[in-house]
Design an enzyme around this catalytic site. Sequence first.
Site, short mmCIF file in Angstrom:
data_model
loop_
_atom_site.label_atom_id
_atom_site.label_comp_id
_atom_site.label_asym_id
_atom_site.label_seq_id
_atom_site.Cartn_x
_atom_site.Cartn_y
_atom_site.Cartn_z
N LYS A 76 0.68 -1.35 -0.02
CA LYS A 76 -0.27 -0.20 -0.05
C LYS A 76 0.96 1.58 -0.19
O LYS A 76 1.74 1.16 1.24
CB LYS A 76 -0.88 0.18 1.24
CG LYS A 76 -1.49 1.39 1.79
CD LYS A 76 -2.31 1.37 2.58
CE LYS A 76 -2.39 3.06 3.00
NZ LYS A 76 -4.09 2.44 4.59
N ALA B 241 -9.43 4.78 4.55
CA ALA B 241 -9.08 5.94 5.78
C ALA B 241 -10.22 6.99 5.97
O ALA B 241 -11.06 7.39 4.86
CB ALA B 241 -8.71 6.72 5.21
N THR C 279 -8.92 2.51 12.59
CA THR C 279 -8.99 3.26 13.58
C THR C 279 -10.02 2.80 14.26
O THR C 279 -10.15 2.47 15.00
CB THR C 279 -8.76 4.73 13.70
OG1 THR C 279 -7.43 4.97 12.91
CG2 THR C 279 -9.14 5.65 14.43
#
Lengths: 66, 260
Positions: free
Chosen positions: B99, B187, B210
């Site tokens: 990535k 993201a 996250t």
Amino acid sequence: MQVTINGQQREVLDGMTLVQMVDSLGLIGMPMVAEVNGEIVPREAWGTFVLPSGARIELVRFVGGG
Amino acid sequence: MEREDVWELGGRTLTSRLFLGTGKLGDESCLPAVCAAAGAEVITVALRRVDLQAPDQGVLAHIPDGMILLPNTSGARTADEAVRLARLARAMGCGHWVKIEIIRDARYLLPDNEATVRATEILAREGFVVLPYMSPDLYAARSLVDAGAAAVMPLGAPIGSNRGLATRELIAILLEEISAVPIIVDAGLGRPSHAAEAMEMGAAACLVNTAIATAEDPVAMARAFALGVAGGRLAYLAGMPAVRQQASASSPLTGFLEGL
């Protein structure tokens, strides 16, 4: 002679190989990659790779990340 | 009856559409349970220096066998740095996916599309399966495809912000215009509903870190995201009816009782 390992100055014996250095740090067997002066040293070459004086060595491994 | 819904990426056939990030976990030993709950097949890792004072096995010790490892180039600020990190990651002997993540902005962590295209070109030529993290821009996406990217990974919102599809309209344009490679929203997806929305729009997959890793219960949240992704995907395949401004009665407008 002096080398730099992961940003830290270390004194090592002249003629020390990469595998001897990794062993001296207690890191043998840990999954990691070694780069010396910007070039990756394949694991199979660690035993014959003699560290040059002033070598900049990076030892890296995978950590958690996105 | 759900039809079989597999897809191809980097020469592999995948069934899962939820990629998992491994950063920020309070306790990495929960990773096997998180991976299982997410049904994930692709998992990201980062490359960092061995801590000489307190060496450890790194995150690999907690990643189940058989998963596709997707090392990122986090920490890279230039194309050359990303290429260096990608080569180091490949030398770990855990595959050749990468990535690309090239960031020079500390506040919003936005990726540098131009440098990302350059790194993609070099690494694709070297045989990597290149998944570039990018700001959703149509021209950049086309350049990434031309450079040999296996997918493009536009951000929904800044990394770790949990803001969802702040870039919705731009991602919609990529989904409409880019058909040569899968589009994976990476993201900013903070809730399962965000991931579901991306999948409803036609994204091939979502990458979540996250929101799962910092949940009170990462295993339960991984499952919640897996369900969100699956629900959104199924809705996309089912063909969602158009949005209308005015009402359209769901009950018949005939046969009313006398007096109504």
